[in-house]
Design an enzyme around this catalytic site. Structure first.
Site, PDB file in Angstrom:
ATOM      1  N   GLY A   1       0.839  -1.310  -0.047  1.00 50.40           N
ATOM      2  CA  GLY A   1       0.021  -0.104   0.031  1.00 50.40           C
ATOM      3  C   GLY A   1       0.901   1.361   0.139  1.00 50.40           C
ATOM      4  O   GLY A   1       0.543   2.258  -0.398  1.00 50.40           O
TER       5      GLY A   1
ATOM      6  N   ALA B   1      -3.779  -4.766   0.934  1.00 53.16           N
ATOM      7  CA  ALA B   1      -4.431  -6.172   1.229  1.00 53.16           C
ATOM      8  C   ALA B   1      -4.316  -6.732   2.407  1.00 53.16           C
ATOM      9  O   ALA B   1      -5.426  -7.347   3.115  1.00 53.16           O
ATOM     10  CB  ALA B   1      -3.976  -7.081   0.012  1.00 53.16           C
TER      11      ALA B   1
ATOM     12  N   CYS C   1       5.797   7.187  23.569  1.00 60.78           N
ATOM     13  CA  CYS C   1       6.901   6.403  24.365  1.00 60.78           C
ATOM     14  C   CYS C   1       6.763   5.025  23.875  1.00 60.78           C
ATOM     15  O   CYS C   1       7.281   4.021  24.256  1.00 60.78           O
ATOM     16  CB  CYS C   1       6.487   6.187  25.832  1.00 60.78           C
ATOM     17  SG  CYS C   1       4.320   6.012  26.126  1.00 60.78           S
TER      18      CYS C   1
ATOM     19  N   GLN D   1      -7.776   1.486   5.048  1.00 57.85           N
ATOM     20  CA  GLN D   1      -8.482   1.233   6.249  1.00 57.85           C
ATOM     21  C   GLN D   1     -10.161   0.968   5.925  1.00 57.85           C
ATOM     22  O   GLN D   1     -10.540   0.044   6.808  1.00 57.85           O
ATOM     23  CB  GLN D   1      -8.614   2.515   7.451  1.00 57.85           C
ATOM     24  CG  GLN D   1      -7.186   2.558   7.940  1.00 57.85           C
ATOM     25  CD  GLN D   1      -6.718   1.105   8.668  1.00 57.85           C
ATOM     26  OE1 GLN D   1      -7.594   0.244   9.312  1.00 57.85           O
ATOM     27  NE2 GLN D   1      -5.274   0.971   8.717  1.00 57.85           N
TER      28      GLN D   1
END
Length: 460
Positions: free
Chosen positions: A69, A195, A320, A177
């Site tokens: 992607g 994918a 963090c 997404q």
């Protein structure tokens, strides 16, 4: 062990596994060759392209397969900018795009181009009017994700696409997404996807370029995939990606309803059971399977490790938990708390019992981490006599600067100030967010010999 990080990579779909194994036997030959093995491979490739194009909502000859992607994003942005270089060298994108878009934008600026970053609100969504204001006469390309990868907020793609069309600017939509959950609104000019986000194998991306969109592939020319994705096609993985996309989409509507109910439960129960927590992202206009929340006074890395010890795999946008030690650019753009951030993204098939157990475990884990860090009680302190105080938190990572601020805010009088000296980048986001959550006034940031001085005025 419950896996709650489908936004990073969804588990391999059973249909993808079956298609992959079958294609390894049938699709190993070169699809560009004319002998029977090559023809068989070509038929598999063409069928995969047709299935993927149907899911995307484009013509098969508008879609190519890439090696990821990210590669699709880089190739799409570079090709569109080059194809429209006579128009100008301006690129517009939202502040919460995937890092692949931001890296392409940085490379474009380094090469002499210009970029405009469109801000978002506290839910993570762009204002279409603000996006329209970012478009210029020399804008060659606009980029907008369909839904955010960290907080799940869906973007107003249809509205922005119409505005871009009115301005004569092609719109690239990163649909990584959302593509597994359903088709996108019409109006986009370029589309990218990956994918492994919908349960296909890793190493397969999609790049669709509408006919009529000016596009000039960059880099050395190739003979395959219309010259837009050089190199030998990974045919078995492509076949598996297309087969799983179709299978996932067939059950997406029903599964979206089920997972949305589970996520709604997480959103409400976390806010009820965990003190000092901020659930972020749009509560309605969002992906059905994803929720993000940030816990005040919590070290995100420790929180994720403790949840992992209790057999829950989740992700985070906290600084963090990254090698850069800088807060998530998405959370930063939204202006929300970044410390103690947890992203839960449920894969299809997630059991409700696993979600219930997560909600039972989470409050105790958060309380344990807070106690370990010496976080103060949630009760508001009584006003103290001091006119001002300075907290030296230099060299200490968040959430420690925020914890130290909370410990001493009760020692100053109402109307007095506390100045926090900190050199952790996350403090720039988390101290104002703390003020928002605790009803105190964030006065602003001032220069200091080291790091920055963050000034907070006590209001209550």
């Amino acid at each position: 062990m419950p896996y709650f990080d489908a936004a990073s990579a969804a588990p391999l779909h059973p249909v993808a596994r079956q298609a992959l194994l079958a294609a390894l036997d049938e699709g190993w030959a070169d699809p560009a060759r004319l002998y029977r093995e090559g023809r068989r491979a070509r038929l598999l490739l063409d069928a995969a392209r047709e299935a993927a194009a149907e899911a995307v909502g484009c013509r098969p000859d508008e879609l190519v397969f890439t090696s990821s992607g990210t590669t699709a994003v880089h190739a799409g942005i570079a090709g569109a900018l080059s194809g429209r270089r006579r128009v100008g060298r301006h690129l517009a994108h939202s502040a919460v795009e995937h890092s692949s878009v931001l890296h392409s934008a940085a490379a474009h600026e380094a090469a002499g181009g210009s970029c405009t970053e469109v801000p978002v609100d506290r839910s993570g969504a762009v204002d279409p009017a603000a996006y329209a204001a970012a478009l210029r006469a020399d804008t060659a390309l606009a980029c907008l994700q369909s839904a955010n990868h960290e907080v799940g907020t869906e973007q107003p793609v249809a509205e922005v696409a119409a505005l871009c069309a009115g301005a004569g600017v092609p719109l690239l939509v990163d649909a990584a997404q959302s593509l597994g959950w359903g088709p996108l609104p019409a109006g986009w000019s370029l589309l990218t996807a990956s994918a492994h986000k919908w349960g296909g194998p890793a190493g397969v991306g999609l790049l669709a370029v509408r006919k009529g969109t000016r596009f000039s592939p960059q880099g050395p020319a190739g003979e395959r995939e219309s010259g837009r994705a050089p190199g030998f096609e990974n045919l078995p993985a492509i076949v598996a990606a297309a087969a799983s996309l179709r299978a996932v989409r067939d059950g997406a509507a029903a599964e979206a309803v089920r997972l949305r109910a589970l996520v709604d439960r997480i959103r409400s129960v976390v806010a009820e059971r965990v003190p000092d927590v901020e659930v972020v992202g749009d509560p309605v206009r969002r992906l059905p399977h994803l929720v993000t929340f940030s816990c005040l006074y919590v070290d995100g890395e420790t929180l994720l490790h403790e949840l992992d010890r209790r057999e829950f795999s989740v992700s985070s946008g906290s600084s963090c938990t990254s090698s850069t030690l800088t807060p998530s650019h998405v959370l930063k753009a939204m202006g929300v708390l970044s410390e103690g951030n947890v992203r839960v993204s449920l894969p299809p098939g997630t059991a409700g019992a696993d979600v219930d157990r997560f909600l039972e475990v989470l409050p105790g884990v958060v309380a344990e981490v807070r106690e370990r860090l010496g976080a103060p009680a949630s009760a508001p302190p009584s006003p103290g006599p001091a006119d001002s105080l300075v907290v030296d938190a230099l060299g200490r990572r968040c959430p420690i600067p925020v914890i130290e601020l909370a410990k001493v805010i009760g020692e100053v009088a109402v109307g007095a100030t506390v100045t926090v000296l900190a050199d952790d980048e996350a403090a720039r986001l988390d101290i104002p967010a703390w003020c928002e959550m605790r009803g105190q006034e964030y006065v602003g940031e001032e220069p200091a010999d080291r790091g920055s001085a963050y000034v907070v005025r006590r209001l209550s």
